[in-house]
Design an enzyme around this catalytic site. Structure first.
Site, PDB file in Angstrom:
ATOM      1  N   HIS A  89      -4.480  -3.378   6.661  1.00 12.10           N
ATOM      2  CA  HIS A  89      -4.577  -3.686   5.311  1.00 12.10           C
ATOM      3  C   HIS A  89      -5.564  -4.194   4.685  1.00 12.10           C
ATOM      4  CE1 HIS A  89      -2.862  -4.903   1.396  1.00 12.10           C
ATOM      5  NE2 HIS A  89      -3.256  -6.237   1.713  1.00 12.10           N
ATOM      6  N   ASP A 134       0.597  -1.195   0.052  1.00 14.51           N
ATOM      7  CA  ASP A 134      -0.180   0.014  -0.049  1.00 14.51           C
ATOM      8  C   ASP A 134       0.732   1.278  -0.073  1.00 14.51           C
ATOM      9  OD1 ASP A 134      -2.555  -1.545   0.707  1.00 14.51           O
ATOM     10  OD2 ASP A 134      -1.221  -2.069   2.437  1.00 14.51           O
TER      11      ASP A 134
HETATM   12  P1  NAD Z   1      -2.043 -18.498  -3.844  1.00 13.52           P
HETATM   13  O1  NAD Z   1      -3.267 -19.193  -3.909  1.00 13.52           O
HETATM   14  O2  NAD Z   1      -1.318 -18.497  -5.264  1.00 13.52           O
HETATM   15  O3  NAD Z   1      -0.794 -19.338  -2.920  1.00 13.52           O
HETATM   16  C1  NAD Z   1      -1.262 -19.527  -1.480  1.00 13.52           C
HETATM   17  C2  NAD Z   1      -0.410 -20.627  -1.150  1.00 13.52           C
HETATM   18  O4  NAD Z   1      -0.471 -21.052   0.277  1.00 13.52           O
HETATM   19  C3  NAD Z   1      -0.869 -22.155  -2.003  1.00 13.52           C
HETATM   20  O5  NAD Z   1       0.156 -22.738  -2.667  1.00 13.52           O
HETATM   21  C4  NAD Z   1      -1.460 -22.803  -0.794  1.00 13.52           C
HETATM   22  O6  NAD Z   1      -1.326 -24.124  -0.995  1.00 13.52           O
HETATM   23  C5  NAD Z   1      -0.550 -22.522   0.360  1.00 13.52           C
HETATM   24  N1  NAD Z   1      -1.166 -22.667   1.672  1.00 13.52           N
HETATM   25  C6  NAD Z   1      -2.472 -22.708   2.068  1.00 13.52           C
HETATM   26  N2  NAD Z   1      -2.321 -23.037   3.342  1.00 13.52           N
HETATM   27  C7  NAD Z   1      -1.170 -23.234   3.912  1.00 13.52           C
HETATM   28  C8  NAD Z   1      -0.652 -23.593   5.087  1.00 13.52           C
HETATM   29  N3  NAD Z   1      -1.138 -24.076   6.128  1.00 13.52           N
HETATM   30  N4  NAD Z   1       0.690 -23.803   5.131  1.00 13.52           N
HETATM   31  C9  NAD Z   1       1.499 -23.647   4.086  1.00 13.52           C
HETATM   32  N5  NAD Z   1       1.083 -23.024   2.721  1.00 13.52           N
HETATM   33  C10 NAD Z   1      -0.450 -23.057   2.791  1.00 13.52           C
HETATM   34  O7  NAD Z   1      -2.114 -16.998  -3.151  1.00 13.52           O
HETATM   35  P2  NAD Z   1      -1.134 -15.707  -3.243  1.00 13.52           P
HETATM   36  O8  NAD Z   1      -1.471 -15.164  -4.370  1.00 13.52           O
HETATM   37  O9  NAD Z   1       0.390 -16.257  -3.198  1.00 13.52           O
HETATM   38  O10 NAD Z   1      -1.597 -15.273  -2.080  1.00 13.52           O
HETATM   39  C11 NAD Z   1      -1.279 -15.675  -0.619  1.00 13.52           C
HETATM   40  C12 NAD Z   1      -1.669 -14.564   0.444  1.00 13.52           C
HETATM   41  O11 NAD Z   1      -1.227 -13.529   0.349  1.00 13.52           O
HETATM   42  C13 NAD Z   1      -3.279 -14.462   0.410  1.00 13.52           C
HETATM   43  O12 NAD Z   1      -4.014 -14.456   1.570  1.00 13.52           O
HETATM   44  C14 NAD Z   1      -3.207 -13.097  -0.294  1.00 13.52           C
HETATM   45  O13 NAD Z   1      -4.728 -12.356  -0.053  1.00 13.52           O
HETATM   46  C15 NAD Z   1      -2.382 -12.517   0.534  1.00 13.52           C
HETATM   47  N6  NAD Z   1      -1.714 -11.247  -0.036  1.00 13.52           N
HETATM   48  C16 NAD Z   1      -1.332 -10.079   0.548  1.00 13.52           C
HETATM   49  C17 NAD Z   1      -1.051  -8.885   0.348  1.00 13.52           C
HETATM   50  C18 NAD Z   1      -0.458  -7.962   1.233  1.00 13.52           C
HETATM   51  O14 NAD Z   1      -0.138  -6.688   0.979  1.00 13.52           O
HETATM   52  N7  NAD Z   1      -0.340  -8.050   2.646  1.00 13.52           N
HETATM   53  C19 NAD Z   1      -0.828  -8.957  -1.082  1.00 13.52           C
HETATM   54  C20 NAD Z   1      -1.100  -9.759  -2.071  1.00 13.52           C
HETATM   55  C21 NAD Z   1      -1.684 -10.814  -1.447  1.00 13.52           C
HETATM   56  C1  LMR Z   2      -3.577  -6.604  -2.467  1.00 13.92           C
HETATM   57  O1  LMR Z   2      -3.680  -5.425  -1.431  1.00 13.92           O
HETATM   58  O2  LMR Z   2      -3.491  -6.389  -3.554  1.00 13.92           O
HETATM   59  C2  LMR Z   2      -3.689  -7.717  -1.629  1.00 13.92           C
HETATM   60  O3  LMR Z   2      -3.879  -7.842  -0.335  1.00 13.92           O
HETATM   61  C3  LMR Z   2      -4.729  -8.735  -2.190  1.00 13.92           C
HETATM   62  C4  LMR Z   2      -6.218  -8.327  -2.032  1.00 13.92           C
HETATM   63  O4  LMR Z   2      -6.934  -9.227  -1.712  1.00 13.92           O
HETATM   64  O5  LMR Z   2      -6.394  -6.998  -2.307  1.00 13.92           O
END
Ligand code: NAD
Ligand code: LMR
Length: 325
Positions: A187, A159
């Site tokens: 967030h 962000d």
């Molecule tokens: P994705 O679905 O591509 O990958 C998630 C992975 O986590 C998968 O491989 C899944 O098998 C694994 N997983 C699920 N449960 C698990 C566990 N208990 N232990 C280990 N691995 C586990 O998702 P992504 O796009 O990589 O996103 C992951 C997370 O990050 C989501 O919750 C998404 O919303 C979050 N995210 C946060 C931000 C931020 O700014 N904070 C930004 C983008 C995404």
């Molecule tokens: C983001 O900010 O892009 C991530 O947290 C993914 C979402 O769910 O918005």
């Protein structure tokens, strides 16, 4: 040659990790003189896919990459790790708010907090990326009573980076000209991206833009950016999230002269209840972050902080059973 740093990455078969682990192995996060060991963790169904990631890492022949391990057991995945990137969690789908994921993801962070407590390097630095990131970090922190709360953080750097670019574009400047931007709170769509102290090329940013642009365009754009990316891509942000995670850890370890935004346990600053995982403007020196104090909050800013605090308190209430054994 330095001793290698052990970096645990959860959700390592997912899309964020795929954009991240190759850059860590190349030395982009910790520097090109720092060997690394990657400890990749995912669920059992994803272990075969993870083997493919390991093959690709090997095929890059990175001079800094000493070893890669793969596991579905957090007790093994976090063993002796110096840095833990907790990415593994379900992403939201279009139409969901991030806190709709609490029920699906909260339990993961209870188990992982306990495993970090029992197996990680006692000085481990933890970054939670999986959503809802603030409250997941709160759960992990509470389940790791032997670690210091200050070892737990969550990510609002994405962000923050979005805010830097949006302000730079609006004022016709380079991102490198912009400083003192920050993101307060959760967030989520209640976060408060704040440019009331921002400088653009040394000039007060608020004198360069109309006031209504901040409230009508800037703030909602940053608050809704994740949803906008999902609407366009059909998937949540990945490369930018991986990059922000690297920025967060890089600055936490190497320091930053600039303000950066990090979700950290509140020390009561700005009236935010102590212990709540809240994004603040921080400065980082010698591996320790410090919340920037004594910024003047006008009536509008205070209202924005109150709103995002109220949401975090509601999230905390919803998962209170996960905070204790
Ligand atoms: P994705 O679905 O591509 O990958 C998630 C992975 O986590 C998968 O491989 C899944 O098998 C694994 N997983 C699920 N449960 C698990 C566990 N208990 N232990 C280990 N691995 C586990 O998702 P992504 O796009 O990589 O996103 C992951 C997370 O990050 C989501 O919750 C998404 O919303 C979050 N995210 C946060 C931000 C931020 O700014 N904070 C930004 C983008 C995404
Ligand atoms: C983001 O900010 O892009 C991530 O947290 C993914 C979402 O769910 O918005």
């Amino acid at each position: 040659m330095k001793q290698p740093k052990r970096i645990a990455v959860t959700g390592a078969a997912g899309q964020i990790a795929y954009s991240l682990v190759f850059r860590i192995a190349a030395g982009e996060m910790l520097g090109n003189d720092q060997p690394v060991i990657l400890q990749l963790l995912d669920i059992p169904e994803s272990v075969t896919a993870l083997q493919g990631v390991v093959m690709e890492l090997e095929d890059c022949a990175y001079p800094l990459l000493q070893h890669v391990s793969v596991t579905a057991d957090p007790n093994i995945g976090f063993k002796d790790c110096d840095i833990a990137l907790l990415i593994g969690a379900r992403p939201r789908s279009p139409g969901m708010e991030r806190n709709d994921l609490l029920a699906a993801n909260g339990e993961i962070f209870k188990i992982q907090g306990r495993a970090l407590n029992d197996h990680a390097n006692p000085n481990v630095k933890v970054l939670v990326v999986g959503n809802p990131a603030n409250t997941n970090a709160l759960i992990a922190m509470h389940n790791a009573p032997d670690l210091k709360p200050s070892q737990f953080t969550a990510m609002t750097r994405l962000d923050h980076n979005r805010a830097l670019t949006t302000l730079a574009q609006r004022t016709g400047h380079m991102v490198s000209d912009v400083s003192q931007v920050c993101v307060w709170g959760n967030h989520s769509s209640t976060q408060y991206p704040d440019i009331s102290n921002a400088l653009v090329d040394g000039i007060d940013a608020t004198t360069l833009i109309p006031e209504n642009w901040i409230t009508d365009s800037f703030i909602p754009t940053i608050q809704q950016r994740g949803a906008a990316i999902m609407a366009a891509r059909g998937k949540s942000s990945a490369a930018s999230a991986g990059f922000a995670a690297m920025d967060h850890i890089h600055d936490w370890i190497k320091g930053s002269n600039e303000w950066v935004s990090m979700v950290v346990p509140s020390d009561g600053s700005y009236g935010v209840p102590e212990g709540l995982m809240f994004s603040f403007p921080v400065k980082v020196k010698h591996g320790e972050y410090e919340i920037i104090k004594n910024l003047e909050l006008g009536e509008f800013s205070q209202r924005m902080l109150d709103e995002t605090t109220a949401e975090l308190l509601q999230e905390r209430e919803a998962i209170k059973d996960l905070l204790t054994d």
